[in-house]
Scaffold this active site. Sequence first.
Site, PDB file in Angstrom:
ATOM      1  N   HIS A 102     -12.414   4.112   9.860  1.00  8.33           N
ATOM      2  CA  HIS A 102     -11.709   2.909   9.373  1.00  8.33           C
ATOM      3  C   HIS A 102     -12.342   2.396   8.071  1.00  8.33           C
ATOM      4  O   HIS A 102     -12.844   1.260   8.015  1.00  8.33           O
ATOM      5  CB  HIS A 102     -11.700   1.818  10.453  1.00  8.33           C
ATOM      6  CG  HIS A 102     -10.598   0.821  10.270  1.00  8.33           C
ATOM      7  ND1 HIS A 102      -9.925   0.235  11.310  1.00  8.33           N
ATOM      8  CD2 HIS A 102     -10.031   0.304   9.143  1.00  8.33           C
ATOM      9  CE1 HIS A 102      -9.016  -0.609  10.846  1.00  8.33           C
ATOM     10  NE2 HIS A 102      -9.060  -0.576   9.517  1.00  8.33           N
TER      11      HIS A 102
ATOM     12  N   GLU B 224     -10.319   1.978  18.874  1.00  9.07           N
ATOM     13  CA  GLU B 224     -11.519   2.227  18.059  1.00  9.07           C
ATOM     14  C   GLU B 224     -12.546   1.109  18.254  1.00  9.07           C
ATOM     15  O   GLU B 224     -12.162  -0.021  18.556  1.00  9.07           O
ATOM     16  CB  GLU B 224     -11.129   2.335  16.568  1.00  9.07           C
ATOM     17  CG  GLU B 224     -10.564   1.063  15.980  1.00  9.07           C
ATOM     18  CD  GLU B 224     -10.096   1.261  14.532  1.00  9.07           C
ATOM     19  OE1 GLU B 224      -9.303   2.181  14.267  1.00  9.07           O
ATOM     20  OE2 GLU B 224     -10.541   0.455  13.688  1.00  9.07           O
TER      21      GLU B 224
ATOM     22  N   ARG C   7      -2.936   1.433  11.533  1.00  6.40           N
ATOM     23  CA  ARG C   7      -3.691   0.855  12.647  1.00  6.40           C
ATOM     24  C   ARG C   7      -3.605   1.824  13.804  1.00  6.40           C
ATOM     25  O   ARG C   7      -2.581   2.494  13.976  1.00  6.40           O
ATOM     26  CB  ARG C   7      -3.055  -0.452  13.123  1.00  6.40           C
ATOM     27  CG  ARG C   7      -3.534  -1.708  12.438  1.00  6.40           C
ATOM     28  CD  ARG C   7      -4.965  -2.087  12.812  1.00  6.40           C
ATOM     29  NE  ARG C   7      -5.381  -3.304  12.145  1.00  6.40           N
ATOM     30  CZ  ARG C   7      -5.811  -3.382  10.886  1.00  6.40           C
ATOM     31  NH1 ARG C   7      -5.910  -2.293  10.153  1.00  6.40           N
ATOM     32  NH2 ARG C   7      -6.176  -4.530  10.362  1.00  6.40           N
TER      33      ARG C   7
ATOM     34  N   ILE D 290       0.843  -1.205   0.000  1.00  4.81           N
ATOM     35  CA  ILE D 290       0.000   0.000   0.000  1.00  4.81           C
ATOM     36  C   ILE D 290       0.877   1.255   0.000  1.00  4.81           C
ATOM     37  O   ILE D 290       0.604   2.224  -0.717  1.00  4.81           O
ATOM     38  CB  ILE D 290      -0.969  -0.023   1.206  1.00  4.81           C
ATOM     39  CG1 ILE D 290      -1.911  -1.227   1.090  1.00  4.81           C
ATOM     40  CG2 ILE D 290      -1.775   1.273   1.285  1.00  4.81           C
ATOM     41  CD1 ILE D 290      -2.735  -1.520   2.345  1.00  4.81           C
TER      42      ILE D 290
END
Length: 330
Positions: free
Chosen positions: A285, A267, A238, A156
């Site tokens: 998210h 979260e 994260r 990514i």
Amino acid sequence: MHSVLITIPMFDAVIERLRSHFEVETCGERAIETPDELAARLQGKAGMLVAGTPRVDAALLQACPDLRAVCSMAVGFNNIDLAACTARGVLFSNAPDVLTETTADFGFALMMATARRISESEHFLRAGQWTQWRYDLFAGADVHGATLGVLGMGRIGQAIARRGALGFGMPVLYHNRSRLDGAIETQLGARWVDKATLLRECDHLVIVVPYSAASHHLVGAADLALMKPTATLTNIARGGVVDDAALAQALRDRRIAAAGLDVFEGEPAVHPQLLSVRNVVLTPHIASASLPTRRAMAELAADNLIAALGRGPQAGRPPTALNPQVLAAR
Ligand code: GLV
């Protein structure tokens, strides 16, 4: 026929596909999160399809002796104790690759929204506060030509670097434990630097490093202090990679200009100070959440589950298993 549990709300078509191989128990609209509920619902189940949240550890595996396969539709798997799965002969698969480009699109979009103050200015407009044109109204930072810093240069990270270098003429600096191959560095126009240099020199930092004990609070108060006061920070990795309390303080003190956050420590709870500062763009998210990509992630998890439990054309060869050796040992 094996029984399997889907612990998250799921596409009907994927449920139907699994039903052609297994007895399928679903969770309806509410994901199964707590260890006790998970253990209770997993009794007699050979497999489960999960996402990135519930903890799968030795205690859960011990409480669920029939479990043979845990297949996640997330790429990150910091919630899974892979060694414990392997030790108990439980296959684990994640969902890499299918979400790379979609997640990179989102990371880039969040970085742009942060640099150009899009959320903050929309709130201002909706609140009826827009009364005149001003030269400095929500003036932010340029993205094109600015230095992009990528922390964590996996698939990514590379896709984000490519967007910055090729689409926006950005010089790219990156930091990663291992350096990229020279040919890939040249293709991306990316230069490896140590973490402190990355933080000091970049205009827009995008964090894409997997979470582990080693990356816990990889960016804390001392790191934020190294950044330019005009810089932005975007976290799509994260929660826990960034110290959210330190970040909220740095945003409040304008130690850095702004942040874009898709992931949070603890979260779905969000640090209250992050909710009260204006110079942060907050999203729940959703970096991989385009419909085609979420479907591809779910189908990949289903492919793995079907194959791991000995069904379908790839029986015994789940495509993205992280411990395929457990199947050989069966
Ligand atoms: C999402 O965060 C994922 O790991 O897929």
